[in-house]
Design an enzyme around this catalytic site. Structure first.
Site, mmCIF file in Angstrom:
data_model
loop_
_atom_site.group_PDB
_atom_site.id
_atom_site.type_symbol
_atom_site.label_atom_id
_atom_site.label_comp_id
_atom_site.label_asym_id
_atom_site.label_seq_id
_atom_site.Cartn_x
_atom_site.Cartn_y
_atom_site.Cartn_z
ATOM 1 N N GLU A 253 45.639 46.020 37.787
ATOM 2 C CA GLU A 253 45.008 44.860 37.153
ATOM 3 C C GLU A 253 44.118 45.412 36.041
ATOM 4 O O GLU A 253 43.052 45.976 36.306
ATOM 5 C CB GLU A 253 44.203 44.059 38.167
ATOM 6 C CG GLU A 253 45.041 43.501 39.315
ATOM 7 C CD GLU A 253 46.052 42.465 38.877
ATOM 8 O OE1 GLU A 253 45.857 41.858 37.796
ATOM 9 O OE2 GLU A 253 47.040 42.262 39.595
ATOM 10 N N CYS A 287 37.575 40.853 32.383
ATOM 11 C CA CYS A 287 38.895 41.122 31.809
ATOM 12 C C CYS A 287 39.570 39.867 31.276
ATOM 13 O O CYS A 287 40.363 39.925 30.335
ATOM 14 C CB CYS A 287 39.791 41.797 32.844
ATOM 15 S SG CYS A 287 40.001 40.848 34.379
#
Length: 485
Positions: A253, A287
């Site tokens: 991720e 993110c």
């Protein structure tokens, strides 16, 4: 602070002990510089001990009735609920999260724990037909064994728990390495919670260390079969390379450069609210943050005026103050990097509608516009409170700009026509996109992950079963097979 010093140890095979390395990781409060803890680093030998402890403990845990495994996770959830005030304080102190951010992180952590409780019962086998007479094919879902988890500094408690809890629920053991800036919230705090919840020794081990001490030992060690990594794409590429070389599964991720698109029929006031939150939550250290805010020229003037006014009103300061909306960046290096990036972009010709300045690790928000199409800042992840406003003419140009990035994690489209938003969203190369909402979302049962440089694989819900189990085929011949010799 006794909370931090009590947890400033390695946790290996159910024992709390100092690391054997020759230097310490110092845990600082990024707002005021207070030293929270000093932790001697774990050596490569201790990483080996952690993995070996996990290996020894795992099979008995896999053989444990899943209802029993579920009970441990239920107790962990209750402990998080009981200890929420002190965990919130720790998030504020260790990573400079605001009170709002701490509440947001803890809410999600509890939701993910609730889903992990259900995951213990989720794996299901199959019986498949065979072209061979008398043969029965059984396909079992079994734990992968030992999982290595490497977590980041921005949502350390949540993002460690997000892999650790499902991996344990599904019958695996775990070795967790938290980020050096958040060794407690991302590491030993979880160890204490699961220890108090009754998790048997060896099933969760926490090593606080650095690549300077252990190199790639955490990745190359023969015991773990899966490495779950959350962090930058630069480090993620290295993790993927090492895992591939050692025939390990990597779940990655990684970073993002998400676009929030405001079409000409959008509710401008609502889009402003969504964009401000999507860009500036946790100082932009997310993110999924909306790095780029793309606005149709038909509403550009109205949106820009209202956006800048709202950003200018954000309260910057002590994250412990409930009124604060923008706290410190994680460390001085990050604060200097973000400030330098803004200055360089303005020097290259961009217009600063707001030009944020650094005061220690506090960096006030910037809003930049007038960027050249080839401006480097448009194509990179900015882990700080900087918004880029980019005008466009029509859907096709919006899609082209949104896709002009090596990343593909999240995004959003604002429009008065939901199906129009869906059509635009389908054209954007990203793992997740949200219509008439922000870009920062995570839910326990939806597949979370990115495309391109934003990662490999998915987490959450059934994707956790895919990530942390493997399939085993057992065939049974009830009759007699015929062999050619």
């Amino acid at each position: 602070m006794s909370f931090f010093t009590d947890l400033a140890h390695q946790y290996i095979d159910g024992e709390w002990r100092p690391g054997k390395g020759s230097w310490d990781i110092i845990d600082f409060n990024p707002f005021d510089g207070e030293k929270l803890a000093s932790i001697p680093v774990a050596t490569a030998e201790e990483v080996d001990q952690a993995y070996r402890a996990a290996e020894r403990a795992q099979q008995a845990w896999a053989d444990t009735n899943p209802y029993t495994r579920r009970t441990v996770l239920e107790k962990a959830l209750h402990l998080v609920e009981e200890r929420e005030p002190e965990i919130s304080d720790a998030i504020v102190a260790e990573l400079g999260g605001t009170r709002l951010k701490a509440a947001f992180e803890l809410h999600l952590a509890k939701e993910f724990l609730r889903e992990a409780i259900q995951l213990a019962l989720r794996p299901a086998g199959q019986i498949l037909p065979s072209p061979t007479e008398g043969k029965e094919n059984r396909v079992y879902r079994v734990p992968v064994g030992v999982v290595g988890v490497i977590s980041p500094f921005n949502f350390p408690f949540l993002l460690s728990l997000k892999s650790v809890a499902p991996a344990l629920a599904l019958g695996n053991a775990v070795v967790l390495k938290p980020h050096q800036n958040t060794p407690i919230c991302g590491g030993t705090l979880l160890a204490r919670i699961f220890e108090d919840a009754g998790l048997p020794a060896g099933l969760l081990n926490v090593v606080i260390t650095d690549i300077a001490e252990i190199g790639d030992t955490l990745l190359e060690h023969p015991v773990p079969q899966v490495i779950s990594f959350t962090g930058s794409d630069k480090v993620g590429r290295h993790v993927a390379t090492v895992c591939a070389r050692n025939l390990k599964r990597a779940v990655l991720e990684l970073g993002g450069n998400s676009a929030l698109i405001v079409l000409d029929d959008a509710d401008v006031d609502y889009a402003v609210d969504a964009a401000v939150f999507s860009r500036y939550v946790h100082q932009g250290q997310v993110c999924m943050a909306a790095n780029r805010i793309l606005v149709d020229r038909a509403v550009e003037a109205e949106f820009t005026e209202k956006f800048v006014a709202k950003v200018a009103s954000l309260a910057v300061g002590d994250p412990a103050d409930p009124a604060t909306q923008i706290g410190p960046l994680i460390n001085s290096s990050q604060a200097e990097s973000v400030s330098k990036l803004v200055d360089q972009t303005v020097a290259a010709g961009a217009t600063a509608l707001l030009h944020g300045r650094a005061d220690g690790n506090l960096v006030s928000p910037s809003v930049l516009t007038g960027l050249a199409a080839d401006s480097p800042v448009l194509h990179q992840e900015i882990f700080g409170p900087v918004a880029l406003l980019v005008p466009f003419d029509g859907e096709d140009e919006a899609v082209r700009i949104a896709n002009d990035t090596p990343y593909g994690l999240s995004g959003a489209v604002h429009t008065g026509n939901i199906e129009r938003g869906v059509r635009v969203g389908q054209r954007i190369h990203t793992g997740m996109i949200h219509i008439n909402d922000g870009t920062v979302h995570d839910e326990p049962i939806v597949p979370f992950g990115g495309e391109k440089s934003s990662g490999l694989g998915r987490l959450n819900g059934d994707s956790m079963v895919e990530a942390f189990t493997t399939q085993k085929w057992i065939s049974i011949q009830h009759g007699r097979s015929q062999f050619p010799f």
